[in-house]
Write an enzyme that holds these catalytic residues in place. Structure first.
Site, PDB file in Angstrom:
ATOM      1  CE  LYS A   1      86.540 -18.975  42.941  1.00 33.40           C
ATOM      2  NZ  LYS A   1      85.724 -18.346  43.969  1.00 33.40           N
ATOM      3  N   PRO A   2      82.664 -23.597  40.299  1.00 34.16           N
ATOM      4  CG  PRO A   2      81.071 -25.279  40.475  1.00 34.16           C
ATOM      5  CD  PRO A   2      81.920 -24.379  41.300  1.00 34.16           C
TER       6      PRO A   2
END
Ligand code: PMP
Length: 308
Positions: free
Chosen positions: A157-158
């Site tokens: 989840k960047p």
């Protein structure tokens, strides 16, 4: 509802006003960070707030950090303890969204990831519905493609990857849809802007695998267990073609925010009869009971916040 008073930042519980970053911060300039979205559910009968699948979220956060090489010097147990304490200090007695974030706090100019730049923060906010779970939502297949693994790692989840989500969701909204479904570079269904996609065909639940450049989903995993244990059905993970969305008997989106939300129309074609289908409705009911701590069988999924 008053705003939560405290956030966790720079190793302590601080007032929101104190939890600030510089406009030169790399996380802001280049999207260098990764985060989680966790829900806690208020169970009025038990007078308890339950954090849902907290360990899974913090394990995924550790994996995201490993992928983007930003250290998180706190164990899953420590992260859990900090979250519980923050929720207590904010005195939440309602459904809550919890946002832990690890980011590059450095003010250097170059877009590089350096171990000692890493900062960690958590904030909380009251949240009931993210999408409309009762009526269901409409979606279009986006003209934007999902970022692929070798561009921005999609299984993590960047923060930066959410420009992709925002472009797709904005386009969908501008064109009168509630949500966007993104395809992979190869043209198969990947996921929605912040939800996984499920279709129901002939009684079977089908969803694209993580190899289709979507997040390693926690709600998707939960649904797999609930569908098997409580409904005697299976989830099949396989490639899904765009036109299968049009011909599905039922479809739904799922995620921490979206929970289980019926998908009732795709590209102006009704899914089934254009209303939430029976399997989706049944699953919605089971899911929310499990998440709210009302099913003793799944008590281990729910971390109590008060009086422990
Ligand atoms: N895909 C994306 C891109 C998301 O941001 C989310 C929300 N975390 C999901 C899917 C749903 O994943 P989960 O069930 O783990 O919240």
């Amino acid at each position: 509802m008053p705003e939560p008073k405290f956030a966790y930042f720079k190793g302590d519980y601080r007032s929101f006003d104190e939890a600030q970053v510089s406009i030169r911060c790399k996380a802001l300039n280049y999207g260098l960070g990764c985060f989680e979205g966790i829900r806690a559910y208020w169970n009025a009968r038990a007078g308890q707030l339950f954090i849902f699948r907290a360990r899974d979220h913090y394990e995924r956060l550790h994996n995201s950090c490993k992928i983007i090489r930003l250290p998180l010097p706190l164990t899953v147990e420590q992260l859990l303890a900090i979250t519980v304490e923050l929720l207590r200090r904010n005195g939440h007695r309602e459904d809550v969204y919890i946002r832990p974030i690890v980011f590059s706090g450095s003010e250097q100019l170059s877009p590089t990831l350096t171990a000692d730049d890493s900062e960690f923060a958590i904030y909380t906010l009251p949240l009931r519905d993210y999408l409309d779970p009762s009526k269901g939502v409409t979606a279009c297949v986006s003209s934007w493609r999902r970022v692929s693994e070798n561009m921005i790692p999609a299984r993590a989840k960047p923060t930066g990857a959410y420009l992709n989500s925002a472009l797709a969701r904005d386009e969908a909204k501008m064109n009168g849809y509630d949500e966007a479904i993104l395809l992979t570079q190869d043209g198969y269904v990947s996921e929605a802007s912040a939800e996984h996609v499920f279709i129901v065909r002939g009684g079977a639940l089908v969803t694209p695998t993580t190899q289709e450049d979507n997040l390693e989903g926690i709600t998707r995993r939960v649904i797999g267990e609930l569908v098997r244990n409580e409904m005697g059905r299976e989830v099949v993970e396989r490639r899904v073609s765009r036109t299968e969305l049009y011909t599905a008997d039922e479809a739904f989106l799922c995620g921490t925010g979206a929970e289980v939300t019926p998908l009732v129309e795709v590209d102006r074609r009704k899914v089934g009869d254009g209303r939430a289908g029976p399997i989706t409705r049944e699953l919605q009911g089971i899911f929310i009971k499990a998440a709210r701590g009302e099913l003793p069988k799944y008590a281990s999924w729910c971390t109590p916040v008060y009086g422990t």
